[in-house]
Design an enzyme around this catalytic site. Structure first.
Site, short mmCIF file in Angstrom:
data_model
loop_
_atom_site.label_atom_id
_atom_site.label_comp_id
_atom_site.label_asym_id
_atom_site.label_seq_id
_atom_site.Cartn_x
_atom_site.Cartn_y
_atom_site.Cartn_z
CD GLU A 31 17.81 -12.19 -8.76
OE1 GLU A 31 17.28 -12.82 -7.83
OE2 GLU A 31 17.39 -11.09 -9.14
CG ASN A 65 0.38 2.06 3.73
OD1 ASN A 65 -0.72 2.21 3.19
ND2 ASN A 65 1.49 2.60 3.28
CE LYS A 69 11.76 -2.42 -5.98
NZ LYS A 69 12.51 -3.44 -6.74
NE ARG A 99 4.70 1.77 -0.99
CZ ARG A 99 5.57 1.85 0.00
NH1 ARG A 99 6.72 2.47 -0.18
NH2 ARG A 99 5.31 1.32 1.18
CG HIS A 136 20.84 -35.68 -6.79
ND1 HIS A 136 21.27 -36.95 -6.46
CD2 HIS A 136 21.95 -34.96 -7.04
CE1 HIS A 136 22.60 -36.98 -6.48
NE2 HIS A 136 23.03 -35.77 -6.83
CB CYS A 183 -0.88 0.04 1.23
SG CYS A 183 -1.88 -1.41 1.48
CD1 TRP A 242 -0.35 -5.65 -3.52
CD2 TRP A 242 -0.49 -6.64 -1.52
NE1 TRP A 242 0.10 -6.95 -3.65
CE2 TRP A 242 0.02 -7.58 -2.44
CE3 TRP A 242 -0.68 -7.05 -0.19
CZ2 TRP A 242 0.37 -8.88 -2.09
CZ3 TRP A 242 -0.34 -8.35 0.16
CH2 TRP A 242 0.18 -9.25 -0.79
CE LYS A 302 14.31 -10.25 -10.84
NZ LYS A 302 15.06 -10.16 -9.63
C1 AGP Z 1 12.83 -9.22 -6.45
O1 AGP Z 1 12.78 -9.21 -7.83
C2 AGP Z 1 11.57 -9.45 -5.79
N1 AGP Z 1 10.57 -8.56 -6.23
C3 AGP Z 1 11.58 -9.79 -4.32
O2 AGP Z 1 12.01 -11.12 -4.26
C4 AGP Z 1 12.41 -8.96 -3.34
O3 AGP Z 1 13.78 -9.15 -3.58
C5 AGP Z 1 12.06 -9.38 -1.90
O4 AGP Z 1 10.71 -9.09 -1.67
C6 AGP Z 1 12.93 -8.71 -0.86
O5 AGP Z 1 12.77 -7.33 -0.90
P1 AGP Z 1 13.78 -6.38 -0.15
O6 AGP Z 1 15.10 -6.53 -0.79
O7 AGP Z 1 13.20 -5.01 -0.34
O8 AGP Z 1 13.82 -6.79 1.28
#
Ligand code: AGP
Length: 612
Positions: free
Chosen positions: A485, A99, A607, A27, A508, A2, A73, A489
């Site tokens: 990673e 929030n 975010k 966000r 495995h 939010c 949110w 993505k």
């Molecule tokens: C990353 O692409 C993600 N959106 C998510 O995994 C993020 O890294 C995670 O929520 C942690 O966020 P922070 O680094 O703000 O703590």
């Protein structure tokens, strides 16, 4: 999650509020709303994007110099017009934006129901504003006092702003566990969940602390008291964000802009810290705790998502360079499993936003057990940055795309600097190796620039693989977190199922998934376990999968095996993640664009994840 924006001052509030909501869109949210006061308290809400709200208010009276606005949110109750914020109090004299989560909202609501209150929405927020009004009326106290009393009864997290129809000159704001920034301009105040809606109006800001209530009164100084009525002196800080960092500047998406910013952001992460000529690393933010770090028997890294992947790279770095054992923990697991934490442990919390609820809770838990907590955060003044004993900022600049890109490489840069600093202090590295690594690290931004030249080739690959339903990412050693990673993505922005695996683990289990329809992305750079990775590629090839390999420039062995290769510049093994990540970011970006996905605001994601 939010987002909050509020304004009081001489200007018309609506344009400031709506622009602020747009700034906070990154966000993640699913409905939006606004309340403006001008003799009457007008409230407009709408499911969906801020643009929907803008359409809904066309032709409406939007005049007024005081107002509050929100992007929601959904937590309690589905995203719809009714559950969207702001929420009126029972009399409709007050309106609130919130929030966070009021955890004891159910007993509070039952109590209020017994006293005759009815609720329109399913939200915990509506319970809070009814409670505040109930206290205000029954105890005959001011709104600020009623807020203090109510917040003493509340369990959970909140950042709130309240507007009162009967007092057009005052806004009340409060926070606990959810961020709130107050901007101080000429005879005006701004309030927001982060500094992005504020920075174009003023650079003077106050970050509210937990359990503080702020009174923002026209033509008066900012007043802050705790919920237990202790007066606080506002600590005014200067914002260092540039407005241009919040704009796309010609790029189609923030994510692409942020991928391309990495030569700059990595340089900024090292600026003033990497002293190649002197052969040292200086991290001023943790200088006071340097000796504790050097003497540490163990480092525990806590983080979530991409930041957790950076933590995995950190584990390899600290163990190899500084010879300190490291455990990397998902913050959400760590906090609930009664972990063994010693007073001489160093806990490193990694977070781009600095607001991730689980990471913050892990920090508080480790702190309560006496450990020393070091933060690696991107957002200056964020909750985690303030909860830690010391820390270093990544200086990547605001990251707006929900999918983290430049923050990851900045975190890895910081962890590399930290590991090199400790290695130097402990004497666990030879002078010549240290100097070589410092030089090589200094050259990384230029090599990232060179790596970005693979963009066109990646676009071609994206066109080939955009309709795949699954993808497997493999890597070993430092490239194992890179594989994880890369997979994260792809899934978060293109909604394709992807798995990141240590290449040898494939045998495995995941190998059963491999057939001719499965793209396998292997990071096969020329150092460390290169030969072993080549064998893993053979195993994949034997099962007819399509192989995309990230290789070191000039590689011939993998080239002969893979269906497609992407070359990256040569560097030291431990620095490869800073380069190998880039093509994977671009691959997921282009696939997502070709699939018509909302790259910067993927579905269901936020975010900063401020709920556990
Ligand atoms: C990353 O692409 C993600 N959106 C998510 O995994 C993020 O890294 C995670 O929520 C942690 O966020 P922070 O680094 O703000 O703590």
């Amino acid at each position: 999650m939010c987002g909050i924006v509020a304004y009081i001052g001489p200007r018309q509030a609506y344009p400031i509020l709506i622009k602020g909501l747009h700034r906070l869109e990154y966000r993640g949210y699913d409905s939006a709303g606004i309340a403006i006061l001008n003799s009457t308290l007008k409230l407009y809400k709408s499911k969906g994007k801020v643009a929907e709200l803008e359409k809904a208010v066309v032709g409406k009276d939007l005049s007024g110099t005081i107002g509050i606005a929100h992007t929601r949110w959904a937590t309690h109750g589905e995203p719809n017009d009714i559950n969207a914020h702001p929420h009126f109090s029972y009399s409709k004299d007050l309106a609130i934006i919130h929030n966070g989560i009021i955890e004891n909202y159910s007993p509070l609501r039952n109590e209020l129901r017994k006293r005759g209150y009815e609720f329109i929405s399913e939200t915990d927020t509506e319970v809070l504003i009814h409670l505040i009004e109930d206290i205000q009326l029954n105890e005959k106290v001011s709104l600020a006092e009623a807020v203090q009393v109510a917040l003493n009864q509340v369990v959970g997290a909140y950042a709130i702003v309240i507007i009162d129809k009967n007092d057009p000159d005052t806004l009340i704001a409060a926070r606990k566990g959810s961020p709130l920034v107050i901007g101080i301009g000429e005879h005006e105040f701004f309030v927001a969940s982060d500094a992005t809606p504020i920075v174009e109006y003023t650079r003077d800001v106050v970050y509210l602390d937990d359990e503080e209530v702020a009174v923002l009164k026209r033509n008066h100084e900012l007043k802050i008291k705790t919920i237990t009525n202790i007066e606080k002196t506002p600590y005014i800080q200067t914002l260092e964000i540039n407005l241009s960092e919040l704009e796309k500047e010609g790029f189609e998406h923030f994510m692409l802009k942020e991928i391309y910013e990495q030569p700059r952001s990595i340089r900024d992460s090292m600026r003033g810290r990497l002293k190649v000529k002197e052969g040292i690393v200086l991290l001023g933010g943790i200088a006071e705790y340097q000796q504790k770090l050097v003497n540490a028997k163990r480092i525990i890294i806590v983080a979530c998502g991409t930041s957790w992947h950076a933590g995995l790279v950190g584990e390899y770095l600290f163990e190899e360079l500084a010879r300190i054992p490291v455990e990397v923990e998902y913050a959400s697991e760590f906090r609930y499993r009664n972990p063994i934490i010693y007073e001489d442990d160093i806990v490193i919390a990694i977070s781009q936003s600095g607001e991730t609820a689980d990471t913050l809770a892990a920090v508080e838990l480790a702190k309560s057990k006496g450990a020393t907590i070091i933060g690696i955060c991107n957002v200056v003044g964020s909750s985690i940055a303030r909860a830690t004993h010391a820390g270093t900022y990544t200086h990547a600049g605001p990251e707006i795309g929900v999918a983290s890109t430049k923050a990851f490489t900045a975190q890895v840069t910081l962890l590399t600097l930290m590991a090199l600093m400790l290695a130097e202090q402990k004497g666990s590295i030879s002078r010549s190796k240290l100097n070589m690594l410092l030089h090589e690290l200094e050259a990384i931004p230029e090599k990232v620039e060179k790596t970005l030249l693979v963009n066109d080739k990646i676009k071609e690959l994206a066109a080939i693989f955009k309709d795949t339903r699954n993808a497997l990412y493999l890597g070993r050693g430092y490239n194992y977190p890179v594989a994880m990673e890369g997979a994260l993505k792809l899934k978060e922005i293109s909604y394709i199922h992807a798995e990141g695996y240590p290449a040898a683990e494939m045998k495995h289990g995941p190998i059963a998934l491999i057939d001719a329809a499965m793209p396998v992305i292997v990071i096969a750079t020329n150092k460390g376990t290169y030969d072993k990775v080549v064998s893993n590629i053979q195993e994949v090839k034997a099962r007819h999968a399509k192989i995309i390999a990230i290789v070191t420039e000039g590689d011939e062995v993998v080239k002969a095996l893979a269906d497609h290769i992407i070359e990256i510049p040569e560097t030291e093994e431990m620095l490869v993640p800073l380069l190998a990540t880039i093509p994977l970011q671009l691959l997921s970006y282009h696939i997502a664009v070709m699939r018509g996905c909302n790259v910067d605001q993927p579905r269901n994601l936020a975010k900063s994840v401020t709920v556990e």
